[in-house]
Design an enzyme around this catalytic site. Structure first.
Site: not given
Length: 499
Positions: A81-82, A239
């Site tokens: 992520m991110h 995820d």
């Protein structure tokens, strides 16, 4: 028999799973890549290494299981992520991706919260933290103006893989929720946040559902990998969302206790109406129109790994924990707080550090080992308690995955500390299985994700809370909760000495 492929794009490797309609994982392949740390606080990766890893994994799956060449119907993704992938007008990366564990953006996070903290929390359901994408965008804008000038699109890692395979750019909701730019309830990009921080809406990708088909694999790529039929590509999920799907966290009352390097306590949320005021993360799920809340322990399994390597390097994990059951609850008056790399939930404190409290001459290696295990579990319980207190949650089943699911004594400790039934999985495949399940639902193999879970996810053992142990742990946990406040000032001063 038909197949789907689930791809899990992690921080250190890319993993691919070939799965049939019965939920059997037939082939697993992986390819590793490097993490770049050009200077302190920086964590980056060249997006091209993900492409190279994907090429390797897909070719190896077909080489190992030739039938997959003609009978694979779909592929989907789970991804870290991110992490920010900035693209130019031709779709080429402008710089290395800035990863989720990069912490250079403390200044940007502070500015976000000072300028619009309550609005950001209200719209995105989350506080600004270094891991999120918005602070990374602002860092590039402020520190790399030439690169920013040429930025025409941004994506997240798994979406970059989807773009590579299909030529189409998009982002699905479970990953978009981790950017700090999505209106989580309304499932649209927040124009007000974009305007506040002077971000052009033209760089924002189209939003889609996790199980939405985003295209088919380009013919030249399909030939390169060895596929002989069209392969539908589905958007996939973040995820943690995919890990929840792969563990069957698809209905209210279910929680996930994941103990990897970091730890996660995750809860299914049936709608977007819950407001934790940023006390825990709150994201859109990979299941349409549902959500999940999540608390994070920064050093869960890492605490046990550090302890073993430092004090018992000659022992295996099984040997280190083999006598845990012979140590009393509360480790005979010894407590451990797993703040060895700071903490995320419930304190959001990068400077707090871990402690052993209550050491005396009675304590042996076994006491310390159990104290570490109990401390990790207490930290995850902090997140569970926040969810119960702020949303009146009642957990009827908690699925344990990762290192904490491999030891029966630790599973019982979890049941007793959480005061809820705890189960582990017959076969644990992680986010990659969740990605495969998204493809299976996208292909209409199953009408709903719940029906896919019934076929794909199976539980092995159930550990029920022991009422006497629950009472004892409640007393110990109350003492544990006081350690943060008692050690905060001291550990901050110690940390400052070495900063």
């Amino acid at each position: 028999m038909s197949y789907v492929i689930g791809i899990d794009l992690g921080t250190s490797s890319l993993k691919g799973l070939l799965v049939d309609k019965e939920g059997n994982v037939l082939i697993t392949k992986s390819s590793e890549y490097e993490l770049l740390t050009p200077q302190p606080k920086f964590s980056e990766q060249n997006p091209n290494v993900w492409i190279e890893a994907l090429d390797i994994v897909l070719k190896e799956i077909i080489e190992a299981f030739p039938e997959a060449a003609s009978k694979t119907e779909g592929i989907s993704f789970s991804g870290q992520m991110h992490s920010l992938v900035l693209l130019d007008e031709n779709g080429a990366p402008l710089r290395n991706a800035i990863l989720w564990n990069d912490v250079r953006t403390s200044k940007q996070c502070q500015n976000i919260m000072d300028k619009a903290g309550q609005e950001v929390i209200h719209i995105t359901k989350n506080k600004a933290l270094e891991g999120f994408t918005l602070p990374k965008l602002l860092w590039v804008k402020e520190n790399e103006p030439t690169i920013w000038e040429h930025a025409k699109h941004f994506l997240l890692p798994k979406d970059y893989l989807g773009f590579y395979l299909t030529g189409n750019k998009q982002m699905e909701y479970s990953d978009a929720a981790g950017t700090l730019l999505l209106n989580v309830e309304e499932k649209v990009w927040s124009e007000s946040i974009a305007e506040l921080f002077e971000l052009p809406l033209s760089i924002f990708p189209k939003l889609v559902e996790s199980s939405e088909q985003i295209g088919i694999i380009k013919k030249e790529l399909a030939e390169k990998f060895g596929f002989t039929t069209d392969i539908a590509v589905f958007s996939g999920g973040a995820d943690n969302a995919c890990a929840a799907v792969g563990a069957g966290i698809v209905e209210e009352g279910m929680g996930l206790a994941s103990i990897g390097t970091s730890g996660v306590f995750l809860s299914y949320e049936p709608d977007g109406q819950q407001d934790y005021e940023g006390k825990v993360h709150y994201f859109n799920h990979a299941i349409k129109n549902s959500f999940y809340s999540m608390g994070v322990t920064l050093s869960a399994g890492y605490s046990l790994n550090w302890f073993k390597n430092t004090f018992a390097a000659d022992k295996s994990y099984d040997q280190l924990l083999s006598n845990m059951d012979n140590v009393a609850i509360g480790s005979d008056g010894l407590l451990f707080t797993p703040y060895i790399m700071g903490e995320r939930t419930p304190y959001t404190d990068s400077q707090i550090r871990g402690s052993f409290i209550g050491m005396d001459t009675r304590h042996t290696l076994d006491n310390f080992a159990r104290a570490v295990v109990e401390g990790i579990t207490f930290s995850l319980n902090d997140s569970k308690i926040l969810m119960e207190e702020n949303a009146n949650k009642q957990f009827t089943r908690i699925v344990s995955v990762g290192g904490g699911a491999k030891n029966s004594d630790w599973l019982q400790i979890q049941a007793d500390v959480f005061n809820a039934p705890v189960v582990n999985l017959t076969v644990e495949q992680g986010p990659g299985l969740g990605a495969a399940m998204i493809a299976a639902v996208g292909l209409s193999w199953f009408p709903t994700m719940n029906e896919c879970v019934d076929k794909f996810v199976h539980y092995k053992e159930e550990f029920l809370p022991n009422p006497e142990n629950v009472k004892k742990y409640k007393k110990v946990y109350e003492i544990y909760k006081g350690v943060y406040a008692a050690t905060k000032e001291t550990t901050h001063k110690l940390h400052a000495l070495n900063d």
